[in-house]
Design an enzyme around this catalytic site. Structure first.
Site, PDB file in Angstrom:
ATOM      1  N   GLU A 221      -1.241  -8.632  -0.042  1.00 40.96           N
ATOM      2  CA  GLU A 221      -0.838  -7.480   0.783  1.00 40.96           C
ATOM      3  C   GLU A 221      -2.075  -7.047   1.553  1.00 40.96           C
ATOM      4  OE1 GLU A 221       2.106  -6.568   1.141  1.00 40.96           O
ATOM      5  OE2 GLU A 221       3.203  -7.137  -0.656  1.00 40.96           O
TER       6      GLU A 221
ATOM      7  N   CYS B 157      -2.487   1.404   4.826  1.00 39.04           N
ATOM      8  CA  CYS B 157      -2.187   0.114   5.472  1.00 39.04           C
ATOM      9  C   CYS B 157      -1.030   0.272   6.441  1.00 39.04           C
ATOM     10  CB  CYS B 157      -1.869  -0.932   4.409  1.00 39.04           C
ATOM     11  SG  CYS B 157      -0.553  -0.446   3.291  1.00 39.04           S
TER      12      CYS B 157
HETATM   13  P1  NAD Z   1     -11.301  -5.082   0.436  1.00 34.03           P
HETATM   14  O1  NAD Z   1     -10.660  -6.359   0.834  1.00 34.03           O
HETATM   15  O2  NAD Z   1     -12.705  -4.841   0.830  1.00 34.03           O
HETATM   16  O3  NAD Z   1     -11.279  -4.920  -1.165  1.00 34.03           O
HETATM   17  C1  NAD Z   1     -10.070  -4.941  -1.893  1.00 34.03           C
HETATM   18  C2  NAD Z   1     -10.369  -5.354  -3.327  1.00 34.03           C
HETATM   19  O4  NAD Z   1     -10.846  -6.694  -3.340  1.00 34.03           O
HETATM   20  C3  NAD Z   1     -11.424  -4.515  -4.030  1.00 34.03           C
HETATM   21  O5  NAD Z   1     -11.031  -4.343  -5.378  1.00 34.03           O
HETATM   22  C4  NAD Z   1     -12.669  -5.389  -3.916  1.00 34.03           C
HETATM   23  O6  NAD Z   1     -13.606  -5.132  -4.946  1.00 34.03           O
HETATM   24  C5  NAD Z   1     -12.082  -6.777  -4.035  1.00 34.03           C
HETATM   25  N1  NAD Z   1     -12.845  -7.838  -3.384  1.00 34.03           N
HETATM   26  C6  NAD Z   1     -13.713  -7.722  -2.333  1.00 34.03           C
HETATM   27  N2  NAD Z   1     -14.168  -8.952  -1.988  1.00 34.03           N
HETATM   28  C7  NAD Z   1     -13.562  -9.851  -2.820  1.00 34.03           C
HETATM   29  C8  NAD Z   1     -13.589 -11.272  -2.934  1.00 34.03           C
HETATM   30  N3  NAD Z   1     -14.351 -12.032  -2.129  1.00 34.03           N
HETATM   31  N4  NAD Z   1     -12.832 -11.858  -3.879  1.00 34.03           N
HETATM   32  C9  NAD Z   1     -12.043 -11.135  -4.686  1.00 34.03           C
HETATM   33  N5  NAD Z   1     -11.970  -9.767  -4.622  1.00 34.03           N
HETATM   34  C10 NAD Z   1     -12.715  -9.146  -3.700  1.00 34.03           C
HETATM   35  O7  NAD Z   1     -10.324  -3.936   0.955  1.00 34.03           O
HETATM   36  P2  NAD Z   1     -10.527  -2.359   0.831  1.00 34.03           P
HETATM   37  O8  NAD Z   1     -11.569  -1.932   1.815  1.00 34.03           O
HETATM   38  O9  NAD Z   1     -10.671  -1.997  -0.591  1.00 34.03           O
HETATM   39  O10 NAD Z   1      -9.098  -1.819   1.299  1.00 34.03           O
HETATM   40  C11 NAD Z   1      -8.737  -1.568   2.628  1.00 34.03           C
HETATM   41  C12 NAD Z   1      -7.833  -2.677   3.139  1.00 34.03           C
HETATM   42  O11 NAD Z   1      -6.700  -2.823   2.282  1.00 34.03           O
HETATM   43  C13 NAD Z   1      -7.258  -2.368   4.514  1.00 34.03           C
HETATM   44  O12 NAD Z   1      -7.332  -3.523   5.310  1.00 34.03           O
HETATM   45  C14 NAD Z   1      -5.798  -2.027   4.221  1.00 34.03           C
HETATM   46  O13 NAD Z   1      -4.913  -2.237   5.288  1.00 34.03           O
HETATM   47  C15 NAD Z   1      -5.512  -2.918   3.059  1.00 34.03           C
HETATM   48  N6  NAD Z   1      -4.359  -2.437   2.317  1.00 34.03           N
HETATM   49  C16 NAD Z   1      -3.198  -3.151   2.397  1.00 34.03           C
HETATM   50  C17 NAD Z   1      -2.050  -2.701   1.756  1.00 34.03           C
HETATM   51  C18 NAD Z   1      -0.765  -3.457   1.833  1.00 34.03           C
HETATM   52  O14 NAD Z   1       0.138  -3.184   1.041  1.00 34.03           O
HETATM   53  N7  NAD Z   1      -0.612  -4.393   2.742  1.00 34.03           N
HETATM   54  C19 NAD Z   1      -2.101  -1.518   1.001  1.00 34.03           C
HETATM   55  C20 NAD Z   1      -3.309  -0.817   0.937  1.00 34.03           C
HETATM   56  C21 NAD Z   1      -4.443  -1.290   1.593  1.00 34.03           C
END
Ligand code: NAD
Length: 475
Positions: free
Chosen positions: A246, A280
């Site tokens: 997501e 999001c």
């Molecule tokens: P992010 O991708 O930076 O981090 C998300 C999670 O992934 C965190 O727990 C982080 O520690 C982990 N992570 C980071 N790098 C990783 C890697 N290389 N491998 C595995 N895990 C890793 O995102 P964010 O800044 O926490 O969240 C914001 C983003 O999330 C926005 O783009 C938003 O649109 C999206 N989002 C999407 C939905 C949806 O349902 N589509 C819902 C909420 C947020």
């Protein structure tokens, strides 16, 4: 704020775990460190995966009804601790108590119960060309769940509920920026969910990649940004893990010429700026017919001027800060690009001069091809565009690598349906935006994701399909 902060520990195999290395947790409304949480490394991750593997046979053999019963008990317990969880969420997100309350209620009274109320059963067909066929939905095994910071409790535990009710066990990692309420719920689960079934760990930048490349998982369910989703997909190739991703969105909304500005202005404001734009599926690009553009933008700007941004613990706060320093710097970079361009600002509010606050900012008909209109802005900056005809609006709305949500606003039912059919997104709303339910599939297309959560389809995404084909005797 009444919460006396005690140590926050991880939950592995029913044991509360601390580590010598820790990561700081910051209140973004003040910029100050409030506590720290464990920084789990490879050894503890291995322990969590082993615990989940060992717990799997017994948990998967329980009936769905038994698993639902335990998860509903956990929901009740979360409800009984709502006040404490709401304070923790406001502490770690800086956002108004009202929105933290909404999140806990969404988990415990809306999406969680809706998700758990669904049933799926084996399906049998007697007269297939290979005899009597029974299709079974069997749990996968151990699930790796990783979530984002904007709605930590909901994003984390809806994944956990779906994985667990379908008979899987789980290792769950919230964002390092917002681990507190998620860890507190893990603590509450002790004594309800059997040891090893639900493991919750926290850690810094190394932990996510360690998890997604771990060979002990059969599925990765992830909510976060598109670039991280793409790198997770790469690491999942080595283990052939099932994936649900997501990801980000740049949702467009189209206001048709027959819409009534005074009826929708306030709602449009909130669909753009709820959670200070850190959603999001917040509305990120609003296309307004040129005949309504002056009146609707005036109404939205007038309403925006009344909305108070401030520390979430202040009673009159309606919007909070950007959640973390990295994101705050990203928003400031975007603002610098906007200032360096010819874009006009329709409205800019005020924000406290502390923590990671950035004021509500609305751009006045910027160019479609600016980086700040094409990329996802996960913060309180939004663009409103003027369009001349509906075909043009649909084409511009669809001209994005993202496809999470979209909406169309107006009065003529046939036109609303027709435009909705032409918008490319996982969910298209009519005269609303951001409405999601635990019993309705939700997911993005294009760069916004792979697979769906919620609904029966979201539950089945935690299962293997197993076919039993019995030869029908002809004698
Ligand atoms: P992010 O991708 O930076 O981090 C998300 C999670 O992934 C965190 O727990 C982080 O520690 C982990 N992570 C980071 N790098 C990783 C890697 N290389 N491998 C595995 N895990 C890793 O995102 P964010 O800044 O926490 O969240 C914001 C983003 O999330 C926005 O783009 C938003 O649109 C999206 N989002 C999407 C939905 C949806 O349902 N589509 C819902 C909420 C947020």
């Amino acid at each position: 704020m009444n919460t006396a902060l005690k140590p926050f520990l991880c939950l592995i195999n029913g044991q509360f775990i601390k580590t010598s290395a820790t990561i700081d947790v910051v209140n973004p409304a003040t910029g100050k460190v409030i506590t720290s949480v464990p920084d789990i490394g490879k050894d503890e991750l291995d322990q969590a995966v082993t615990a989940a593997q060992n717990a799997f046979p017994a948990w998967s053999q329980r009936t769905i009804a038994e698993r639902k019963e335990l998860l509903n008990q956990l929901i009740e317990k979360i409800k009984n601790h709502s006040d404490e969880l709401i304070e923790l969420l406001t502490l770690e997100l800086g956002r108004p108590l009202f929105f933290s309350s909404w999140e806990v209620k969404a988990l415990t009274e809306q999406y969680g119960p809706q998700l758990l109320a669904q049933d799926y059963t084996d399906e049998t067909s007697r007269d297939t060309s290979i005899g009597k066929v029974t299709k079974q939905y069997v749990p996968l095994g151990v699930v790796c769940a990783i979530s984002a910071w904007n709605a930590p409790v909901m994003l984390s535990y809806l994944k956990a509920f779906a994985a667990l009710v379908t008979g899987n066990t789980i290792v769950l990692k919230p964002s390092p920026f917002t681990p507190l309420a998620v860890l507190r719920i893990a603590e509450l689960s002790k004594g309800i969910i059997p040891d090893g079934v639900l493991n919750v760990i926290t850690g810094g930048d190394n932990l996510g990649p360690l998890m997604t490349s771990h060979t002990g998982f059969r599925k990765i369910t992830f909510t976060g940004s598109t670039p991280t989703g793409k790198s997770i997909m790469k690491s999942a190739a080595a283990t052939l893990s099932h994936l649900t991703l997501e990801l980000g969105g740049n949702d467009a909304g189209i206001v048709l010429p027959d819409a009534e500005p005074e009826k929708i202005a306030e709602e449009l404001f909130w669909r753009m700026f709820v959670l200070s734009g850190q959603g999001c599926i917040t509305l990120k690009r609003l296309y307004v017919h040129e005949s309504l553009y002056p009146s609707l933008t005036k109404l939205i700007a007038e309403y925006a001027a009344k909305v108070k941004m401030g520390d979430g613990f202040a009673e009159d706060s309606q919007l909070g800060p950007v959640q973390n320093i990295l994101q705050y710097h990203r928003i400031q970079e975007i603002w610098k690009n906007i200032q360096a361009s010819n874009a006009k600002v329709l409205f800019q509010g005020t924000a406290p001069n502390q923590g990671y606050f950035f004021p509500v900012t609305i751009l006045d008909n910027p160019a479609d091809d600016e980086s700040f209109t094409q990329q996802e802005i996960f913060g309180p900056i939004r663009s409103i565009f003027s369009y001349k005809d509906i075909d043009e609006a649909v084409q511009r709305a669809n001209n994005s690598p993202y496809g999470l949500g979209a909406s169309v606003w107006g009065n003529d039912e046939a036109t609303l349906q027709e435009v909705a059919n032409r918008l490319n997104a996982g969910t298209v709303w009519i005269n609303q935006h951001m409405e999601v339910a635990g019993d309705v599939a939700f997911g993005g297309i294009k760069d916004s994701g792979v697979g769906v959560e919620f609904g029966i389809e979201g539950l089945r995404a935690f299962c293997d399909i197993k076919i039993i084909a019995e030869k029908i005797s002809t004698t």
